[in-house]
Scaffold this active site. Structure first.
Site, PDB file in Angstrom:
ATOM      1  N   SER B  19       0.859  -1.172   0.000  1.00  0.00           N
ATOM      2  CA  SER B  19       0.000   0.000   0.000  1.00  0.00           C
ATOM      3  C   SER B  19       0.898   1.226   0.000  1.00  0.00           C
ATOM      4  CB  SER B  19      -0.926  -0.054   1.213  1.00  0.00           C
ATOM      5  OG  SER B  19      -1.813   1.034   1.203  1.00  0.00           O
ATOM      6  N   HIS B  46      -2.877  -1.419  -2.993  1.00  0.00           N
ATOM      7  CA  HIS B  46      -3.949  -0.428  -2.820  1.00  0.00           C
ATOM      8  C   HIS B  46      -3.783   0.651  -3.876  1.00  0.00           C
ATOM      9  CE1 HIS B  46      -4.542  -1.604   1.679  1.00  0.00           C
ATOM     10  NE2 HIS B  46      -4.972  -2.525   0.823  1.00  0.00           N
ATOM     11  N   ASP B 139      -4.512  -4.077   6.372  1.00  0.00           N
ATOM     12  CA  ASP B 139      -4.826  -5.038   5.323  1.00  0.00           C
ATOM     13  C   ASP B 139      -3.614  -5.942   5.088  1.00  0.00           C
ATOM     14  OD1 ASP B 139      -6.390  -6.271   3.425  1.00  0.00           O
ATOM     15  OD2 ASP B 139      -5.965  -4.810   1.847  1.00  0.00           O
TER      16      ASP B 139
END
Lengths: 282, 202
Positions: B19, B46, B139
């Site tokens: 991310s 992401h 995540d």
């Protein structure tokens, strides 16, 4: 490490067998990874802990089945999802259909909470074609159809919906287009003008077991078949094909493809980026 | 040949999650990955939910081979690098294919790393390598736990090196991962994995 519930393929088979026997729905050919995760989700929400418990509740509590369907089906959607798709629809596809026969019949297959239908009627209204349209919207989930009929969209989603709308159709007379003229806010929802839905029929229909019921100029089935395995995708595509007039249009999701399907040769690609196809053979 | 990581040749796939702050590391990894790397690589990074174009192109510029955003039910090819498309979760499906989903966001993300990792762990079990890089939320932590539980190999980018270390730290807090490595070491590991897998396939 906490021990996680492992749902095995045999568990899923037992579950789909029971549902088939008892309720007549066939989930056998749903895509395994998403279906397994939906099952896990139901077990978590209702704190069943095991697949056996879920099977037992489904077996003994018929009233639970509709709730189960609501949780299993995916109802995440947006108005004007993929704005460029809507622009192509407005500039090319709809005018082409109207040019040929001055009427337009549309089927939203797997309409969920109705965002796509609302987008369609707003676009048709702005094009001056809403009176010429006959729209059928179907879903497997009765609860979500009842929701769609209310034309109420959660307030928290409206910023995104507005953004998609502006990005699809831009501005008019120097002013960015605004959805506000179509709804009023009531509590936590934006309630759209019901007259927009005057030519829309919402109906319960299961793409898997349901039969072909009419023919359409345009079928939208976007991000629905991704929840099916390839066997079922083939079967459902055959039904969609049968539900289309020759030279009618089919729209699927931006990352779906027909190229692996048995009857791919009965369609041509009209727009590959937006995944719009045209039926060229019966 | 010198073996630092004692990599087995049993592995069938690699998943990578990242991310905020992972782009540079990913670029470096992709640039150094051997052209003939024998395993499929699934990346879930992401990204802006509503920007469909540009990201895969940006990643492909320096990559040793092209990166593709798969279609739903696309057959998995050996050595192909896959990137989860914008606004879809990407999962590994039984029968050697990839599936996409528009289900609810997880950890405020779609695509979610947990989604890709969990389904990959389910299908590849102990034959999966999971790599989690820099990022700003949790995540991937659940996904790494699942990979570990299924006997796969888990690698987290060294939080010291990560531009934003929330994601590596969340995974480390939840799972006793196999290795904590810097990006350069991850590359060394992948080169060793490349050799080990080619050896075992001879």
């Amino acid at each position: 490490m906490s021990i996680e519930l492992d749902i095995e393929i045999t568990d899923i088979r037992r579950l789909t067998d029971l549902i088939k026997d008892k309720y007549g729905y066939d989930f056998k050919d749903y895509a395994m990874s998403s279906f397994r995760r939906r099952i896990k989700r139901v077990i978590d929400i209702y704190k069943f802990k095991t697949v056996d418990k879920l099977i037992q509740v489904l077996d003994t509590t018929p009233t639970f089945f509709e709730e189960f369907i609501s949780e299993i089906t995916v109802n995440v959607t947006e108005m004007f999802r993929d704005p460029t798709f809507w622009r192509i629809l407005k500039e090319q596809i709809i005018p082409n259909i109207i040019l040929n026969h001055d009427r337009i019949s549309i089927w939203h297959a797997g309409c969920s909470s109705g965002e796509e239908v609302l987008s369609m009627v707003i676009m048709l209204h702005e094009m001056g074609f809403l009176e010429k349209a006959k729209i059928m919207a179907t879903d497997i989930d009765t609860a979500i159809i009842n929701k769609a009929k209310t034309a109420a969209i959660p307030l928290k989603n409206m910023e995104l919906n507005q953004k998609n709308y502006t990005s699809a159709f831009g501005s008019e007379g120097g002013q960015p287009l605004n959805l506000k003229k179509y709804f009023r806010d009531v509590g936590q929802e934006s309630v759209f003008d019901k007259s927009l839905l005057q030519n829309v029929t919402y109906r319960k229909h299961d793409l898997v077991q349901g039969s072909v019921f009419s023919k359409f100029d345009l079928v939208l089935c976007r991000n629905v078949m991704i929840y099916f395995n390839q066997t079922l995708q083939n079967a459902v595509l055959a039904k969609l094909h049968e539900s289309m007039f020759k030279y009618g249009y089919l729209a699927i999701g931006s990352k779906e493809s027909l190229i692996w399907c048995d009857i791919a040769n009965k369609f041509i690609v009209v727009n590959n980026e937006e995944k719009i196809y045209k039926k060229i053979k019966d | 040949m010198f073996s630092r990581y004692k990599v087995s040749g049993k592995y069938r796939a690699v998943v990578i999650g990242g991310s905020a702050g992972s782009f540079q590391g990913i670029n470096k990894i992709l640039a150094e990955l051997p052209k003939e790397f024998p395993l499929p690589v699934f990346m879930c990074l992401h990204r802006l939910k509503h920007v469909r174009n540009g990201f895969v192109e940006a990643l492909s510029i320096k990559s040793s081979k092209p990166v593709v955003e798969p279609y739903d039910k696309e057959t998995i090819k050996r050595g192909q690098i896959y990137l989860a498309p914008a606004n879809y979760h990407m999962s590994i499906e039984l029968g050697n294919s990839i599936a996409l989903s528009t289900e609810e966001m997880e950890n405020n993300s779609r695509p979610a790393i947990d989604y890709t990792f969990e389904t990959a762990a389910y299908v590849f079990r102990d034959k999966l390598v999971g790599i989690l890089l820099s990022g700003a939320n949790k995540d991937g932590a659940y996904g790494m736990m699942r990979i570990k539980q299924k006997g796969g190999l888990t690698i987290v980018q060294d939080p010291e090196e990560s531009a934003i270390n929330a994601m590596p730290n969340a995974a480390l807090a939840q799972t006793k991962v196999d290795m904590i490595l810097k990006v350069d070491q991850i590359i060394e590991f992948l080169l060793e994995l490349d050799r080990a897998c080619k050896m075992s396939q001879l």
